[in-house]
Design a protein around this motif. Structure first.
Motif, PDB file in Angstrom:
ATOM      1  N   ALA A  93      85.170   3.441 114.098  1.00 27.95           N
ATOM      2  CA  ALA A  93      84.794   2.926 112.777  1.00 27.95           C
ATOM      3  C   ALA A  93      83.405   2.298 112.755  1.00 27.95           C
ATOM      4  N   THR A  94      82.862   2.007 113.929  1.00 30.03           N
ATOM      5  CA  THR A  94      81.542   1.358 114.031  1.00 30.03           C
ATOM      6  C   THR A  94      80.766   1.985 115.189  1.00 30.03           C
ATOM      7  N   VAL A  95      80.089   3.073 114.891  1.00 31.47           N
ATOM      8  CA  VAL A  95      79.448   3.880 115.932  1.00 31.47           C
ATOM      9  C   VAL A  95      78.359   3.129 116.711  1.00 31.47           C
ATOM     10  N   GLY A  96      77.468   2.448 115.998  1.00 28.50           N
ATOM     11  CA  GLY A  96      76.388   1.695 116.667  1.00 28.50           C
ATOM     12  C   GLY A  96      75.559   2.577 117.586  1.00 28.50           C
ATOM     13  N   ASN A  97      75.429   2.180 118.849  1.00 30.49           N
ATOM     14  CA  ASN A  97      74.648   2.964 119.807  1.00 30.49           C
ATOM     15  C   ASN A  97      75.405   4.162 120.357  1.00 30.49           C
ATOM     16  N   GLY A  98      76.671   4.261 119.980  1.00 31.39           N
ATOM     17  CA  GLY A  98      77.439   5.438 120.373  1.00 31.39           C
ATOM     18  C   GLY A  98      78.140   5.348 121.721  1.00 31.39           C
ATOM     19  N   ASN A  99      78.122   4.178 122.326  1.00 31.71           N
ATOM     20  CA  ASN A  99      78.784   4.056 123.637  1.00 31.71           C
ATOM     21  C   ASN A  99      80.281   4.311 123.515  1.00 31.71           C
ATOM     22  N   ASP A 100      80.881   3.694 122.506  1.00 28.55           N
ATOM     23  CA  ASP A 100      82.319   3.885 122.315  1.00 28.55           C
ATOM     24  C   ASP A 100      82.619   5.314 121.860  1.00 28.55           C
ATOM     25  N   THR A 101      81.751   5.851 121.014  1.00 25.03           N
ATOM     26  CA  THR A 101      81.969   7.213 120.505  1.00 25.03           C
ATOM     27  C   THR A 101      82.014   8.202 121.670  1.00 25.03           C
ATOM     28  N   GLU A 102      81.080   8.046 122.580  1.00 26.65           N
ATOM     29  CA  GLU A 102      81.018   8.939 123.738  1.00 26.65           C
ATOM     30  C   GLU A 102      82.262   8.770 124.615  1.00 26.65           C
ATOM     31  N   PHE A 103      82.644   7.525 124.801  1.00 19.93           N
ATOM     32  CA  PHE A 103      83.833   7.217 125.598  1.00 19.93           C
ATOM     33  C   PHE A 103      85.076   7.880 124.983  1.00 19.93           C
ATOM     34  N   LEU A 104      85.213   7.771 123.661  1.00 22.31           N
ATOM     35  CA  LEU A 104      86.377   8.342 122.976  1.00 22.31           C
ATOM     36  C   LEU A 104      86.345   9.870 123.027  1.00 22.31           C
ATOM     37  N   ALA A 105      85.153  10.439 122.861  1.00 23.86           N
ATOM     38  CA  ALA A 105      85.010  11.901 122.884  1.00 23.86           C
ATOM     39  C   ALA A 105      85.455  12.463 124.233  1.00 23.86           C
ATOM     40  N   LYS A 106      85.146  11.751 125.278  1.00 23.02           N
ATOM     41  CA  LYS A 106      85.536  12.169 126.618  1.00 23.02           C
ATOM     42  C   LYS A 106      87.062  12.146 126.748  1.00 23.02           C
ATOM     43  N   LEU A 107      87.675  11.067 126.228  1.00 29.23           N
ATOM     44  CA  LEU A 107      89.122  10.900 126.352  1.00 29.23           C
ATOM     45  C   LEU A 107      89.924  11.977 125.634  1.00 29.23           C
TER      46      LEU A 107
ATOM     47  N   ILE B 102      90.571  -3.661 117.742  1.00 30.58           N
ATOM     48  CA  ILE B 102      89.432  -4.288 117.058  1.00 30.58           C
ATOM     49  C   ILE B 102      88.772  -5.277 118.019  1.00 30.58           C
ATOM     50  N   VAL B 103      87.485  -5.044 118.301  1.00 28.10           N
ATOM     51  CA  VAL B 103      86.729  -5.979 119.146  1.00 28.10           C
ATOM     52  C   VAL B 103      85.964  -6.916 118.218  1.00 28.10           C
ATOM     53  N   ILE B 104      86.182  -8.220 118.404  1.00 26.65           N
ATOM     54  CA  ILE B 104      85.679  -9.217 117.453  1.00 26.65           C
ATOM     55  C   ILE B 104      84.745 -10.198 118.155  1.00 26.65           C
ATOM     56  N   TYR B 105      83.597 -10.464 117.543  1.00 35.09           N
ATOM     57  CA  TYR B 105      82.610 -11.372 118.140  1.00 35.09           C
ATOM     58  C   TYR B 105      82.584 -12.683 117.368  1.00 35.09           C
ATOM     59  N   THR B 106      82.973 -13.760 118.017  1.00 29.97           N
ATOM     60  CA  THR B 106      83.082 -15.038 117.305  1.00 29.97           C
ATOM     61  C   THR B 106      81.934 -15.986 117.651  1.00 29.97           C
ATOM     62  N   GLY B 107      80.930 -15.473 118.352  1.00 26.49           N
ATOM     63  CA  GLY B 107      79.793 -16.308 118.760  1.00 26.49           C
ATOM     64  C   GLY B 107      78.874 -16.692 117.608  1.00 26.49           C
ATOM     65  N   HIS B 108      78.934 -15.984 116.492  1.00 24.92           N
ATOM     66  CA  HIS B 108      78.130 -16.330 115.306  1.00 24.92           C
ATOM     67  C   HIS B 108      79.065 -16.681 114.162  1.00 24.92           C
TER      68      HIS B 108
ATOM     69  N   PHE C  72      87.458  -0.416 116.206  1.00 19.60           N
ATOM     70  CA  PHE C  72      86.397  -1.160 115.509  1.00 19.60           C
ATOM     71  C   PHE C  72      85.693  -2.012 116.554  1.00 19.60           C
ATOM     72  N   ASN C  73      84.364  -1.999 116.527  1.00 22.32           N
ATOM     73  CA  ASN C  73      83.590  -2.902 117.370  1.00 22.32           C
ATOM     74  C   ASN C  73      82.687  -3.631 116.383  1.00 22.32           C
ATOM     75  N   LEU C  74      83.113  -4.814 115.969  1.00 22.88           N
ATOM     76  CA  LEU C  74      82.539  -5.469 114.786  1.00 22.88           C
ATOM     77  C   LEU C  74      81.169  -6.097 115.022  1.00 22.88           C
ATOM     78  N   GLY C  75      80.630  -6.672 113.940  1.00 29.33           N
ATOM     79  CA  GLY C  75      79.366  -7.403 114.041  1.00 29.33           C
ATOM     80  C   GLY C  75      78.169  -6.539 113.699  1.00 29.33           C
ATOM     81  N   TYR C  76      77.041  -6.849 114.327  1.00 30.63           N
ATOM     82  CA  TYR C  76      75.815  -6.098 114.070  1.00 30.63           C
ATOM     83  C   TYR C  76      75.398  -5.385 115.340  1.00 30.63           C
ATOM     84  N   LEU C  77      74.514  -4.424 115.150  1.00 27.61           N
ATOM     85  CA  LEU C  77      74.039  -3.638 116.278  1.00 27.61           C
ATOM     86  C   LEU C  77      72.991  -4.437 117.052  1.00 27.61           C
ATOM     87  N   PRO C  78      73.219  -4.707 118.329  1.00 21.28           N
ATOM     88  CA  PRO C  78      72.242  -5.486 119.081  1.00 21.28           C
ATOM     89  C   PRO C  78      70.861  -4.831 119.035  1.00 21.28           C
ATOM     90  N   GLY C  79      69.848  -5.635 118.830  1.00 21.93           N
ATOM     91  CA  GLY C  79      68.483  -5.122 118.823  1.00 21.93           C
ATOM     92  C   GLY C  79      68.037  -4.579 117.472  1.00 21.93           C
TER      93      GLY C  79
END
Ligand code: SAH
Length: 187
Positions: A27-41, A135-141, A97-104
């Protein structure tokens, strides 16, 4: 044994859940790390739908998937994940879901309470019985903290006859490591 940090834990759950030929949503592609991981699986017979509202994220991910040879099994969609049901007409075995904003990048382009809750509900509707939403949630902000509270409140009230909900969190760290929520639709 070693305790897994949040993102790693989210991957462990999905590794157990998914199989060759599975359908899954990032649900949150971002840099695509998770997308690639899921595609492999899910393998060559599987399908991944990847959503992101940012063109940059979609393009970056497309490049990454082309390199690794997984692009064929992935449908990248530049759209708000609240609308996922408009793009997917099948049931899916997993949703991440990998929530929040895209680093950088622009921190203003972030998931929000309203959009995330709507997307979670829409996702649960297309989840197969026995499927999991992670759902991965970032509570640091601050915005992330509020988002986590809203999600917890929502998920706590899901009917236990239909869903099992897990909340994974380190509770005594100096910084705020990512938390994970797993919602399993009971079969
Ligand atoms: N999983 C990624 C990191 C995700 S960062 C990785 O492995 O690299 C969160 C992403 O969510 C950002 O790219 C942001 O553009 C996207 N996003 C924010 N709100 C969104 C929405 N309503 N619909 C779809 N994507 C959204």
């Amino acid at each position: 044994m070693r305790l897994q940090q949040g993102v790693e834990y989210s991957h462990s759950i999905l590794t157990e859940q998914l199989f060759e030929g599975a359908n899954v949503v990032d649900a949150t592609v971002g840099n695509g790390n998770d997308t690639e991981f899921l595609a492999k699986l899910v393998g060559a017979e599987g399908q991944v739908w990847g959503f992101d509202i940012q063109k940059q994220a979609i393009e970056r991910t497309k490049g990454k998937l082309m390199k690794s040879g997984f692009l064929e099994r992935v449908t990248l969609i530049q759209a708000d994940h609240q609308k996922l049901a408009q793009y997917i007409s099948e049931e899916v075995d997993g949703i991440l879901f990998n929530l929040g904003y895209l680093p950088g990048t622009d921190k203003d382009i972030t998931t929000t309470i309203k959009t995330t809750l709507r997307a979670v509900k829409a996702g649960l509707d297309i989840l197969v019985k026995g499927g999991v939403m992670v759902i991965v949630i970032y509570t640091g902000h601050q915005a992330g903290k509020e988002e986590a509270e809203a999600l917890l409140q929502y998920a706590t009230n899901l009917n236990y006859k239909e869903y099992n909900v897990l909340h994974y969190q380190f509770i005594n760290q100096a910084s705020k490591p990512p938390e994970v929520m797993v919602i399993k639709k009971r079969g």
